[in-house]
Design an enzyme around this catalytic site. Structure first.
Site, PDB file in Angstrom:
ATOM      1  N   CYS A   1      15.868  -5.559  -2.986  1.00  0.00           N
ATOM      2  CA  CYS A   1      15.731  -6.039  -4.375  1.00  0.00           C
ATOM      3  C   CYS A   1      16.531  -5.204  -5.376  1.00  0.00           C
ATOM      4  CB  CYS A   1      14.269  -6.063  -4.784  1.00  0.00           C
ATOM      5  SG  CYS A   1      13.261  -7.055  -3.682  1.00  0.00           S
TER       6      CYS A   1
ATOM      7  N   HIS B   1      13.494  -6.400 -12.350  1.00  0.00           N
ATOM      8  CA  HIS B   1      13.400  -7.204 -11.130  1.00  0.00           C
ATOM      9  C   HIS B   1      12.137  -8.056 -11.231  1.00  0.00           C
ATOM     10  CE1 HIS B   1      13.010  -8.562  -7.127  1.00  0.00           C
ATOM     11  NE2 HIS B   1      12.044  -7.716  -6.796  1.00  0.00           N
TER      12      HIS B   1
ATOM     13  N   ASN C   1      10.140 -14.386  -6.413  1.00  0.00           N
ATOM     14  CA  ASN C   1      10.934 -13.171  -6.197  1.00  0.00           C
ATOM     15  C   ASN C   1      12.205 -13.550  -5.425  1.00  0.00           C
ATOM     16  OD1 ASN C   1      12.001 -10.734  -5.331  1.00  0.00           O
ATOM     17  ND2 ASN C   1      10.027  -9.867  -4.722  1.00  0.00           N
TER      18      ASN C   1
HETATM   19  N1  ACO Z   1      -3.655 -17.160  -1.388  1.00  0.00           N
HETATM   20  C1  ACO Z   1      -4.974 -16.885  -1.388  1.00  0.00           C
HETATM   21  N2  ACO Z   1      -5.477 -15.741  -0.917  1.00  0.00           N
HETATM   22  C2  ACO Z   1      -4.617 -14.831  -0.432  1.00  0.00           C
HETATM   23  C3  ACO Z   1      -3.235 -15.053  -0.407  1.00  0.00           C
HETATM   24  C4  ACO Z   1      -2.768 -16.286  -0.903  1.00  0.00           C
HETATM   25  N3  ACO Z   1      -1.452 -16.588  -0.929  1.00  0.00           N
HETATM   26  N4  ACO Z   1      -2.628 -13.974   0.106  1.00  0.00           N
HETATM   27  C5  ACO Z   1      -3.597 -13.094   0.403  1.00  0.00           C
HETATM   28  N5  ACO Z   1      -4.801 -13.610   0.077  1.00  0.00           N
HETATM   29  C6  ACO Z   1      -6.119 -12.993   0.229  1.00  0.00           C
HETATM   30  C7  ACO Z   1      -6.119 -11.943   1.302  1.00  0.00           C
HETATM   31  O1  ACO Z   1      -6.300 -12.516   2.566  1.00  0.00           O
HETATM   32  C8  ACO Z   1      -7.301 -11.099   0.880  1.00  0.00           C
HETATM   33  O2  ACO Z   1      -8.481 -11.723   1.297  1.00  0.00           O
HETATM   34  P1  ACO Z   1      -9.669 -10.858   1.962  1.00  0.00           P
HETATM   35  O3  ACO Z   1     -10.074  -9.878   0.892  1.00  0.00           O
HETATM   36  O4  ACO Z   1     -10.702 -11.884   2.278  1.00  0.00           O
HETATM   37  O5  ACO Z   1      -9.071 -10.206   3.160  1.00  0.00           O
HETATM   38  C9  ACO Z   1      -7.280 -11.170  -0.643  1.00  0.00           C
HETATM   39  O6  ACO Z   1      -6.451 -12.304  -0.969  1.00  0.00           O
HETATM   40  C10 ACO Z   1      -6.706  -9.913  -1.291  1.00  0.00           C
HETATM   41  O7  ACO Z   1      -5.480  -9.597  -0.639  1.00  0.00           O
HETATM   42  P2  ACO Z   1      -4.589  -8.397  -1.121  1.00  0.00           P
HETATM   43  O8  ACO Z   1      -3.336  -8.384  -0.312  1.00  0.00           O
HETATM   44  O9  ACO Z   1      -5.393  -7.152  -1.164  1.00  0.00           O
HETATM   45  O10 ACO Z   1      -4.265  -8.905  -2.621  1.00  0.00           O
HETATM   46  P3  ACO Z   1      -3.563  -8.153  -3.786  1.00  0.00           P
HETATM   47  O11 ACO Z   1      -4.420  -8.181  -4.974  1.00  0.00           O
HETATM   48  O12 ACO Z   1      -2.998  -6.833  -3.352  1.00  0.00           O
HETATM   49  O13 ACO Z   1      -2.337  -9.110  -4.085  1.00  0.00           O
HETATM   50  C11 ACO Z   1       0.015  -9.265  -3.649  1.00  0.00           C
HETATM   51  C12 ACO Z   1      -1.397  -9.374  -3.080  1.00  0.00           C
HETATM   52  C13 ACO Z   1       0.204 -10.353  -4.672  1.00  0.00           C
HETATM   53  C14 ACO Z   1       0.992  -9.454  -2.499  1.00  0.00           C
HETATM   54  C15 ACO Z   1       0.201  -7.900  -4.300  1.00  0.00           C
HETATM   55  O14 ACO Z   1      -0.202  -6.879  -3.429  1.00  0.00           O
HETATM   56  C16 ACO Z   1       1.617  -7.686  -4.733  1.00  0.00           C
HETATM   57  O15 ACO Z   1       2.117  -8.378  -5.571  1.00  0.00           O
HETATM   58  N6  ACO Z   1       2.268  -6.667  -4.180  1.00  0.00           N
HETATM   59  C17 ACO Z   1       3.646  -6.392  -4.517  1.00  0.00           C
HETATM   60  C18 ACO Z   1       4.457  -6.986  -3.478  1.00  0.00           C
HETATM   61  C19 ACO Z   1       5.774  -7.465  -3.934  1.00  0.00           C
HETATM   62  O16 ACO Z   1       5.963  -7.955  -5.024  1.00  0.00           O
HETATM   63  N7  ACO Z   1       6.695  -7.384  -3.021  1.00  0.00           N
HETATM   64  C20 ACO Z   1       7.963  -7.944  -3.217  1.00  0.00           C
HETATM   65  C21 ACO Z   1       9.020  -7.121  -2.626  1.00  0.00           C
HETATM   66  S1  ACO Z   1       9.106  -5.563  -3.378  1.00  0.00           S
HETATM   67  C22 ACO Z   1       9.472  -5.975  -4.849  1.00  0.00           C
HETATM   68  O17 ACO Z   1      10.190  -6.909  -5.017  1.00  0.00           O
HETATM   69  C23 ACO Z   1       8.868  -5.187  -5.946  1.00  0.00           C
END
Ligand code: ACO
Length: 332
Positions: free
Chosen positions: A116, A259, A289
């Site tokens: 990214c 980003h 993204n």
């Molecule tokens: N829809 C519904 N529920 C979902 C989904 C979905 N698409 N994906 C995960 N869940 C559920 C999980 O299974 C979990 O359920 P559980 O508690 O019963 O096990 C619950 O949601 C929470 O999951 P987490 O992964 O802990 O959720 P979090 O609040 O951390 O959000 C996310 C996840 C959006 C991926 C977040 O961690 C994030 O945005 N991280 C940054 C990642 C990123 O942007 N990466 C891109 C590349 S790097 C960059 O570009 C910066």
């Protein structure tokens, strides 16, 4: 503040026409819901390339638009610097396919792999080639077909990404406009954290460790929470470093173009840099993204919408797989 070596002469974007909304995941068997995605990420829809919309073809559309805006022909390009995490093939570089497609017969062409952060890395490398006197005009392109490498069975990652390309023509600064151009740049990496966001297989190291290989190992895997924390911390640090190097503070910045991964990461970054959200360009809701393409796509839109014009001072900041992160201040 250093005297700028290079300035941004034109931008363009290449976006696939097909739109996939959060509601469309149900049709492919992904159990998710619109409100969950919007609340956690800010994403409402993303563009997904058809089979014939390749990394190269999206790059070419973006590049042609940027060259037209800059008033530069393909024959005047000295270097094509293309950042991508989704090259059309592993050898040779996608940049040479773009070089052939554009007919940029005088250009050197090579890929940059910095996920990214690729646009910031690419711009900084191109600026360096200008500083050393090797080139006058560069085409910096970031093109990503993330839909080809995301795991469409993993709801925690497939909802996040989209396809697209953004391009920037960078030219050697003119003496008479020597306050315009790249004012500072900052780049960092930490490969000890590589396996928090990666594609385990597909490279030359075969077999990789059996422990990480499964039938999904050619797809992107991500520890979302960990990535989130590192992104917030590193993007804050990167804002500070680029602002310090340009001898500016957040209050001198007219627009922050970060980003576009997640609106919560963007808000945290803006808050840290003391830049109000009305000065932040956000389009993650419409594109998801698009990895390294996200900043040049956002910049192109910001110019089109009049939010970046002559005299605007912009701060760019990115974070991605590697980890890599970086930032840049530029005056238009
Ligand atoms: N829809 C519904 N529920 C979902 C989904 C979905 N698409 N994906 C995960 N869940 C559920 C999980 O299974 C979990 O359920 P559980 O508690 O019963 O096990 C619950 O949601 C929470 O999951 P987490 O992964 O802990 O959720 P979090 O609040 O951390 O959000 C996310 C996840 C959006 C991926 C977040 O961690 C994030 O945005 N991280 C940054 C990642 C990123 O942007 N990466 C891109 C590349 S790097 C960059 O570009 C910066």
């Amino acid at each position: 503040m250093k005297r700028p070596v290079a300035y941004l002469a034109g931008t363009g974007r290449g976006i696939p026409t097909k739109v996939m909304t959060n509601h469309d995941f149900a049709a492919i068997g992904i159990e998710t819901d619109h409100d969950w995605i919007v609340e956690r990420t800010g994403i409402v829809q993303r563009h997904i390339g058809r089979d014939d919309e390749t990394t190269t073809s999206m790059a070419a559309t973006a590049a042609r638009a940027a060259m037209q805006r800059a008033g530069v022909t393909a024959g005047e390009i000295d270097a094509i610097v293309l950042s991508t995490a989704t090259p059309d093939r592993l050898l040779p570089a996608t940049a040479v396919d773009l070089q052939a497609e554009l007919g940029a017969t005088r250009a050197a062409a090579f890929d940059i792999s910095a996920a990214c952060t690729g646009w910031i890395y690419g711009m900084t490398v191109a600026e360096g080639l200008m500083a050393s006197g090797v080139i006058e005009t560069a085409l910096v392109v970031s093109a990503e077909k993330m839909s080809a490498i995301v795991d469409w069975k993993d709801r925690s990652t497939c909802v996040l990404f989209g396809d697209g390309a953004g391009a920037t023509v960078l030219k050697r600064a003119k003496k008479e406009r020597d306050t315009h151009g790249i004012l500072s740049a900052y780049m960092r990496s930490d490969g000890t954290l590589a396996e928090l966001l990666w594609r385990p297989s597909g490279g030359a190291k075969v077999p990789y460790s059996q422990a990480v290989l499964d039938d999904r190992s050619t797809y992107v895997k991500m520890a979302g929470r960990e990535v989130f924390k590192h992104a917030v911390r590193s993007m804050a640090e990167a804002c500070d470093r680029a602002l310090d190097a340009a001898r500016l503070t957040g209050s001198d910045i007219d627009i922050l173009i970060p980003h576009q991964a997640n609106v919560r990461i963007i808000e945290a970054t803006a808050k840290h840099a003391n830049i109000s959200m009305d000065k932040v360009y956000v389009n993650v809701d419409r594109y998801g993204n698009t990895s390294s393409a996200s900043i040049p796509i956002a910049l192109d839109e910001a110019i089109e919408r009049g939010r970046v014009r002559e005299g605007t001072t912009a701060l760019f900041v990115a974070f991605g797989a590697g980890f890599t992160w970086g930032s840049m201040v530029a005056r238009f």
